[in-house]
Design an enzyme around this catalytic site. Structure first.
Site, short mmCIF file in Angstrom:
data_model
loop_
_atom_site.label_atom_id
_atom_site.label_comp_id
_atom_site.label_asym_id
_atom_site.label_seq_id
_atom_site.Cartn_x
_atom_site.Cartn_y
_atom_site.Cartn_z
N ALA A 113 2.23 2.66 -2.60
CA ALA A 113 3.39 2.33 -3.43
C ALA A 113 3.85 3.46 -4.33
CB ALA A 113 3.09 1.09 -4.28
N TYR A 117 -0.46 11.91 14.60
CA TYR A 117 0.43 11.02 13.83
C TYR A 117 1.20 10.11 14.78
CZ TYR A 117 3.88 9.61 10.29
OH TYR A 117 4.67 8.90 9.43
N GLY A 132 4.65 6.50 -3.27
CA GLY A 132 5.56 7.38 -2.53
C GLY A 132 7.00 6.90 -2.61
N GLY A 133 7.90 7.70 -2.06
CA GLY A 133 9.32 7.40 -2.15
C GLY A 133 9.70 6.06 -1.56
N ILE A 134 9.24 5.79 -0.34
CA ILE A 134 9.56 4.51 0.30
C ILE A 134 8.84 3.36 -0.39
CG2 ILE A 134 9.30 3.17 2.42
CD1 ILE A 134 9.87 5.74 3.99
N GLY A 135 7.57 3.55 -0.70
CA GLY A 135 6.79 2.51 -1.36
C GLY A 135 7.38 2.07 -2.69
N THR A 159 0.85 -1.19 0.00
CA THR A 159 0.00 0.00 0.00
C THR A 159 0.89 1.24 0.00
OG1 THR A 159 -0.19 0.16 2.42
CG2 THR A 159 -1.80 -1.24 1.27
#
Length: 237
Positions: A9, A146, A11-14, A7
């Site tokens: 996916a 957060y 974004g940078g880390i995804g 999930t």
């Protein structure tokens, strides 16, 4: 053949997790909400495995069902990477913002995992990795909600691991510190320099380093690591 759902996916880390998993031979379900261009570019780049993209708003129950309905194979590895922060005083948040963040960061991971667990239990095998945050461990001023939801996600990992370990399933969490992604775009160069000065290693982490840890936790090299929240923060905390 093994299948993974990631999930967040786009974004940078995804994206880095997706690239790493593709190298490991996972067929990929890549979830995104708004940034379809990012997903399409990633799919074009990944050549050696099959990839399906799934659009869904995980701040709603309908979004969870859209993902579940799009999956047509048992999932071997679930990476819970979707999330969104809010920077500001908690008293400035609207009730709607609070509800959406709780659903995105807590309710959706819970419901998605609940839907995908039966096939893992039936196969006596499965890996679940949740991307948390350093603030879920230490807490952060002006990121109270957060910190709260990421802390809840950490406890979710620890509790679920105990519940499903007898079924051969491993559940772990990764808690990144300051990582160089678009989430830090709002910071000025001075802010970034000050942040790096606080980190003993003197720099930001990068998404590839986080993806390498997630890939390790999803591999048999981590076969006895279960129910852990592993920080990746350059000795910051």
């Amino acid at each position: 053949m093994k299948f993974a759902l990631i999930t967040g996916a786009s974004g940078g880390i995804g994206k880095e997790i997706a690239r790493s998993f593709a190298k490991e031979g996972y067929q990929l379900y890549l979830h995104y909400h708004e940034n379809e261009q990012s997903i399409d570019e990633l799919i074009t780049e990944i050549k050696n495995v099959e990839v399906w993209k799934v659009k869904a708003d995980l701040s709603t129950k309908e979004g969870v069902m859209q993902i579940v309905d799009a999956i047509h194979t048992p999932i071997d590895c679930l990476v819970l990477n979707s999330g969104k922060s809010y920077v500001g005083l908690m008293t400035d948040m609207t009730d709607q913002e609070v509800e959406a963040m709780v659903f995105l960061n807590i309710t959706s991971p819970f419901l998605l995992t609940k839907a995908l667990l039966p096939s893992m239990i039936n196969n006596k095998s499965g890996k679940i990795v949740a991307i948390s945050s350093i603030w879920g461990i230490t807490g952060a001023s002006c990121e109270v909600l957060y910190s709260t939801v990421k802390g809840g996600l950490n406890t979710f990992v620890k509790a679920l691991a105990k519940e499903v370990a007898p079924s051969g399933i491993r559940v772990n969490g990764v808690a990144p510190g300051a990582i160089s992604t678009k989430m830090l775009d709002e910071f000025s160069k001075e802010d970034i320099d000050e942040l790096c000065n606080e980190i003993p290693m003197g720099r930001l982490g990068n998404a590839t380093e986080v993806a390498d840890l997630v890939t390790f936790l999803s591999s048999e090299k981590a076969s006895y690591i279960n129910g852990q929240i592993i920080g990746i923060n350059g000795a910051w905390h």
